[in-house]
Design a protein around this motif. Structure first.
Motif, PDB file in Angstrom:
ATOM      1  N   ASP A  70       0.877  -1.310   0.020  1.00  0.00           N
ATOM      2  CA  ASP A  70       0.086  -0.080  -0.066  1.00  0.00           C
ATOM      3  C   ASP A  70       0.839   1.190  -0.061  1.00  0.00           C
ATOM      4  O   ASP A  70       0.462   2.263  -0.791  1.00  0.00           O
ATOM      5  CB  ASP A  70      -1.139   0.110   1.228  1.00  0.00           C
ATOM      6  N   ALA A  71       1.987   1.158   0.965  1.00  0.00           N
ATOM      7  CA  ALA A  71       2.821   2.537   0.787  1.00  0.00           C
ATOM      8  C   ALA A  71       3.576   2.634  -0.374  1.00  0.00           C
ATOM      9  O   ALA A  71       3.655   3.671  -1.045  1.00  0.00           O
ATOM     10  CB  ALA A  71       3.728   2.127   1.809  1.00  0.00           C
ATOM     11  N   ALA A  72       3.686   1.327  -0.875  1.00  0.00           N
ATOM     12  CA  ALA A  72       4.496   1.407  -2.300  1.00  0.00           C
ATOM     13  C   ALA A  72       3.617   2.243  -3.367  1.00  0.00           C
ATOM     14  O   ALA A  72       4.053   2.956  -4.173  1.00  0.00           O
ATOM     15  CB  ALA A  72       5.086   0.078  -2.790  1.00  0.00           C
ATOM     16  N   LYS A  73       2.214   1.379  -3.276  1.00  0.00           N
ATOM     17  CA  LYS A  73       1.206   1.940  -4.199  1.00  0.00           C
ATOM     18  C   LYS A  73       1.095   3.501  -4.013  1.00  0.00           C
ATOM     19  O   LYS A  73       0.875   4.347  -4.957  1.00  0.00           O
ATOM     20  CB  LYS A  73      -0.091   1.324  -3.953  1.00  0.00           C
ATOM     21  N   ALA A  74       0.950   3.871  -2.655  1.00  0.00           N
ATOM     22  CA  ALA A  74       0.797   5.225  -2.249  1.00  0.00           C
ATOM     23  C   ALA A  74       1.971   6.048  -2.930  1.00  0.00           C
ATOM     24  O   ALA A  74       1.858   7.210  -3.218  1.00  0.00           O
ATOM     25  CB  ALA A  74       0.575   5.553  -0.708  1.00  0.00           C
TER      26      ALA A  74
END
Length: 346
Positions: A70-74
């Motif tokens: 999710d952080a990477a996506k964010a």
């Protein structure tokens, strides 16, 4: 059947029954199996606990991975947004640069248009000024032409009148004649050229000598006499270096060889810086003709009366005087001089 059972019971109740090896083996095996089962159960429990822990770790790892994803996506979204913002900013900068270039181009075009308009206005004003100047020149030329025509008519009428009255016309030299006269009379720039003119016998040569500080007997002095001794215009530079004058002894007017109406032109008096008109007892038509030509050619003219000492002596004699050494005669001479000055002063 009953006997068999009793026999069996009796056999075991007396204490003489031998252990059954099979049973013992079975029991041992059962115990081993139970121990193994217990061990297996313990191992299974441990394995299950390890599995549970592993599953929990896996879940935590998966959760962390999910959070990381999710952080990477964010982060990817932020990067995408940043790239989008950068592209938007670059596009805006390009549009701003294009707008600036277009604005500068428009400003340059406007400046060029303004410059051309200013040039056109200046040309129009210059054309207008030239047109006004041409109109002014045309009007002035017309006025001058009308004036020249009027002057020509007046000159023609005056010439006709003078011809009827026997007065000779004034001759205007050409430029070639003007330059030739300057060459012939040795006119030099930087010097002041004076002509001594007048009727024959008025004392012009004596005045030239007086201006140069010489006596008639001195070397280089102008020849003098009771009759006209000068036949051609004679040049006499001033011998003193601090005086930039050149004196010209001009033949007398009104002689048989020089008529009064040709005198000014024939003697080349129009080239001099100044003219001294010398007269004796009275003004003549020749003197007046010289002065009129001086006005016509805008040459400074000076009127000088000659032989004043002789006229004063004649007045002294007429008043009863005699010897100059007598004090009474000196008084009469002073009175005669005063009368002469008052009588002939302009």
């Amino acid at each position: 059947m009953g006997g068999l059972v009793s026999a069996i019971i009796g056999a075991f109740s007396g204490g003489h029954v031998q252990p059954n090896p099979v049973m013992e083996e079975l029991q041992r095996r059962i115990k081993e199996q139970e121990a193994q089962a217990h061990e297996a159960h313990a191992q299974q429990a441990s394995a299950e606990e390890a599995l549970r822990i592993a599953q929990e770790e896996l879940q935590r790892s998966e959760e962390q991975m999910r959070v990381a994803e999710d952080a990477a996506k964010a982060q990817e979204e932020e990067i995408r947004r940043a790239d989008e913002a950068r592209r938007t900013a670059e596009d805006a900068a390009k549009r701003a640069e294009a707008d600036r270039y277009a604005t500068e181009e428009q400003m340059q075009q406007a400046a060029e248009t303004a410059r051309r308009a200013e040039e056109e206005r200046a040309r129009a004003e210059a054309e207008g000024a030239r047109a006004q100047e041409e109109k002014r020149k045309s009007n002035k030329a017309a006025e001058q032409a009308n004036q020249a025509a009027a002057e020509a008519r007046a000159a023609q009428e005056e010439a006709q009148r003078q011809l009827q009255e026997g007065i000779r016309p004034i001759i205007i030299p050409t430029m070639a004649e003007f330059m030739e006269t300057r060459r012939r009379l040795e006119y030099q720039e930087g010097l002041i050229h004076f002509a001594i003119a007048g009727i024959a016998g008025s004392g012009k040569s004596s005045l030239v000598n007086a201006f140069r500080g010489l006596r008639a007997s001195d070397e280089g002095a102008a020849a003098t006499g009771t009759t006209e001794t000068t036949r051609v215009v004679t040049r006499y530079p001033d011998p003193r270096p601090d005086r930039p004058f050149v004196w010209y002894d001009v033949p007398g007017a009104g002689t048989l060889s020089i008529s009064e109406w040709q005198y000014f032109t024939d003697q080349g008096l129009y080239v001099f810086d100044g003219i001294i008109v010398l007269f004796d007892a009275r003004f003549t038509a020749s003197d007046i003709a010289i002065l009129r030509n001086c006005v016509r050619f805008q040459i400074p003219a000076y009127i000088v009366r000659s032989k004043s000492d002789q006229h004063i002596r004649n007045l002294t004699t007429d008043m009863g005087g005699g010897d100059d050494s007598d004090s009474e005669d000196l008084t009469l001479k002073l009175q005669a001089r005063e009368r002469y000055t008052v009588t002939f002063r302009p």
